[in-house]
Design an enzyme around this catalytic site. Structure first.
Site, short mmCIF file in Angstrom:
data_model
loop_
_atom_site.label_atom_id
_atom_site.label_comp_id
_atom_site.label_asym_id
_atom_site.label_seq_id
_atom_site.Cartn_x
_atom_site.Cartn_y
_atom_site.Cartn_z
CG ASN A 212 -0.17 0.08 2.33
OD1 ASN A 212 0.60 0.91 2.68
ND2 ASN A 212 -0.62 -1.00 3.21
CG ASP A 308 -6.67 -6.41 13.97
OD1 ASP A 308 -5.85 -5.55 14.68
OD2 ASP A 308 -7.54 -5.64 13.22
O1 C5P Z 1 -9.01 -2.23 10.51
P1 C5P Z 1 -8.19 -1.25 10.12
O2 C5P Z 1 -7.17 -2.08 9.18
O3 C5P Z 1 -8.76 -0.01 9.52
O4 C5P Z 1 -7.32 -0.51 11.37
C1 C5P Z 1 -6.38 0.11 11.48
C2 C5P Z 1 -5.56 -0.10 12.52
O5 C5P Z 1 -5.32 -1.41 13.17
C3 C5P Z 1 -4.33 0.58 12.58
O6 C5P Z 1 -3.81 1.07 13.81
C4 C5P Z 1 -3.42 -0.61 12.05
O7 C5P Z 1 -2.13 -0.18 12.52
C5 C5P Z 1 -3.93 -1.79 12.82
N1 C5P Z 1 -3.86 -2.98 11.97
C6 C5P Z 1 -3.02 -3.97 12.45
N2 C5P Z 1 -3.09 -5.23 12.11
C7 C5P Z 1 -3.87 -5.31 10.99
C8 C5P Z 1 -4.63 -4.50 10.37
C9 C5P Z 1 -4.57 -3.20 10.94
O8 C5P Z 1 -2.58 -3.53 13.61
N3 C5P Z 1 -4.01 -6.78 10.42
#
Ligand code: C5P
Length: 405
Positions: A212, A308
């Site tokens: 990204n 996550d």
């Molecule tokens: O759900 P989303 O990707 O929008 O969430 C963003 C937040 O979650 C950010 O703080 C990102 O660093 C964290 N994140 C994470 N692991 C993932 C996806 C997102 O720690 N696989």
């Protein structure tokens, strides 16, 4: 922020000199009074007329100009400034500075000063990595000269690597940091802060990956601000083209799974900030050889969800960091989605920002964010990622203090 600060900007002779014109504009936008000195070589790249029009001040270039000497001797010119900024700083100019050579107006001003000097080097990668330049940089650092950049990237000469001048807004951040002790209160002293930054790369085969546009600038700026606030900082960074922040440990990873392992290894901590743009998905089975084109058409990529990291850390029952902060990059309903994410991921604060096309945030130098907690939403003005980082770290200090009392 820079109201009434007097900056003497010395423009050296390099292709990056064109960016210094934007730097003048950015400094003036923040209220600085900018006086420009150009080397003879700089005038091959940009004209004194452009620098004079943008700065609103006379441009100096000649050591022996009688009129300039009568109106303002070169000693006063450098003494009248609050900060000297050399951008671009060429290998030649840095070599003169390191050795005390004063044979033109720029090098004479640099030797005659009693003020702080900030240099933004810009040169070919081989010149930057040459032992002679490395020696000069070491000497200049010892002499108290401040550095910003250089960044990694493609050069005007077509080579790739460190040597690109820092972007004007990064230089502005460094100017502000040089002129003002950024976070004077050492309110994170003794605290351990783990921060993720940048994108992750999820391999498809040995040569291709899913990525990204995250630059890592916001996460890296947070790491610097936390370090300046006295914390022990572990920065876990995906692949980025910006330098590692000085004075703290940077662990480099590629994939989300590697990032998660590095975070787990770095915990326990007092604060965890998840600023990385972690890829939501990875390719289920990574090909061990390069996938070839075939007459059966393109390959179907089967994606599986990545761990996550933020939610996992925030829902720990054992040794959960006292503060867990996540980011929400949204393209619509920014606050509403940010508030939902705060609850869903069990965070203490969500930093929500608009990354819709045209906002320029993803990969850009500025950010405009909303700090969302269970009890409040605070919207900050659009500002440099460095300034946003300071605001977030100050808020961390305040939240830790609230919890203690
Ligand atoms: O759900 P989303 O990707 O929008 O969430 C963003 C937040 O979650 C950010 O703080 C990102 O660093 C964290 N994140 C994470 N692991 C993932 C996806 C997102 O720690 N696989």
């Amino acid at each position: 922020m820079l109201t009434n600060k007097r900056i003497l900007l010395i423009i050296g002779g390099g292709i990056a000199a064109f960016k210094s014109l934007d730097l003048i504009r950015r400094l003036r936008e923040r209220g600085a009074n900018v006086t420009v000195c150009m080397t003879t070589a700089a005038m091959q790249f940009v004209t004194p007329l452009s620098a004079a029009s943008l700065s609103g001040n006379q441009v100096y270039s000649d050591l022996f100009s009688l009129t300039d000497e009568a109106a303002m001797g070169h000693i006063q010119l450098s003494r009248a400034a609050d900060l000297l900024v050399v951008a671009p700083a060429t290998a030649d100019l840095m070599s003169k500075m390191a050795n005390g050579i004063a044979n033109d107006l720029a090098s004479t001003l640099l030797l005659a000063t009693d003020k702080k000097t900030l240099v933004a080097p810009a040169m070919n990668v081989r010149m930057w990595t040459h032992p002679a330049t490395a020696r000069n940089v070491t000497q200049l650092r010892k002499d108290g000269v401040l550095f910003v950049g250089p960044d990694d990237g493609e050069m005007a000469c077509g080579e790739y690597g460190p040597g690109r001048m820092a972007e004007p807004l990064e230089i502005v951040d460094a100017v502000e940091a040089a002129l003002f002790p950024q976070i004077s209160e050492q309110f994170l002293t003794g605290k351990r802060v783990v921060i993720t930054s940048g994108p992750t790369h999820e391999p498809i085969d040995p040569v291709r990956y899913i990525a990204n546009r995250s630059s890592g600038r916001q996460g890296h700026a947070l790491a610097t601000a936390a370090k300046d606030a006295g914390a022990e900082v572990i920065l876990i960074s995906g692949p980025v083209n910006i330098p590692d922040p000085a004075g703290l440990e940077t662990i480099k990873v590629e994939t989300a799974e590697q990032m998660q392992a590095a975070v787990e290894a770095a915990l326990p901590a007092d604060v965890f900030i998840s600023a990385a743009a972690v890829a939501d998905w990875r390719v289920d089975i990574q090909a061990s050889q390069k996938v070839k084109k075939s007459c059966d058409g393109p390959p179907a990529l089967v994606l599986v969800e990545n761990p996550d990291i933020l939610a996992t850390v925030a829902s720990r029952t054992f040794e959960r960091p006292r503060l867990v902060i996540g980011f929400a990059a949204e393209t619509e309903k920014v606050i509403e989605y940010g508030q939902a994410k705060l609850v869903r991921k069990c965070c203490d604060m969500i930093v929500a920002n608009d990354v819709s096309p045209g906002s320029g945030v993803m990969g850009g130098l500025e950010n405009s964010v909303h700090l969302i907690t269970a009890s409040a939403v605070e919207s900050l003005p659009q500002q440099s990622k460095g300034a946003v980082a300071i605001a977030i770290i100050e808020r961390c200090g305040a939240m830790l203090e609230e919890r203690r009392s």
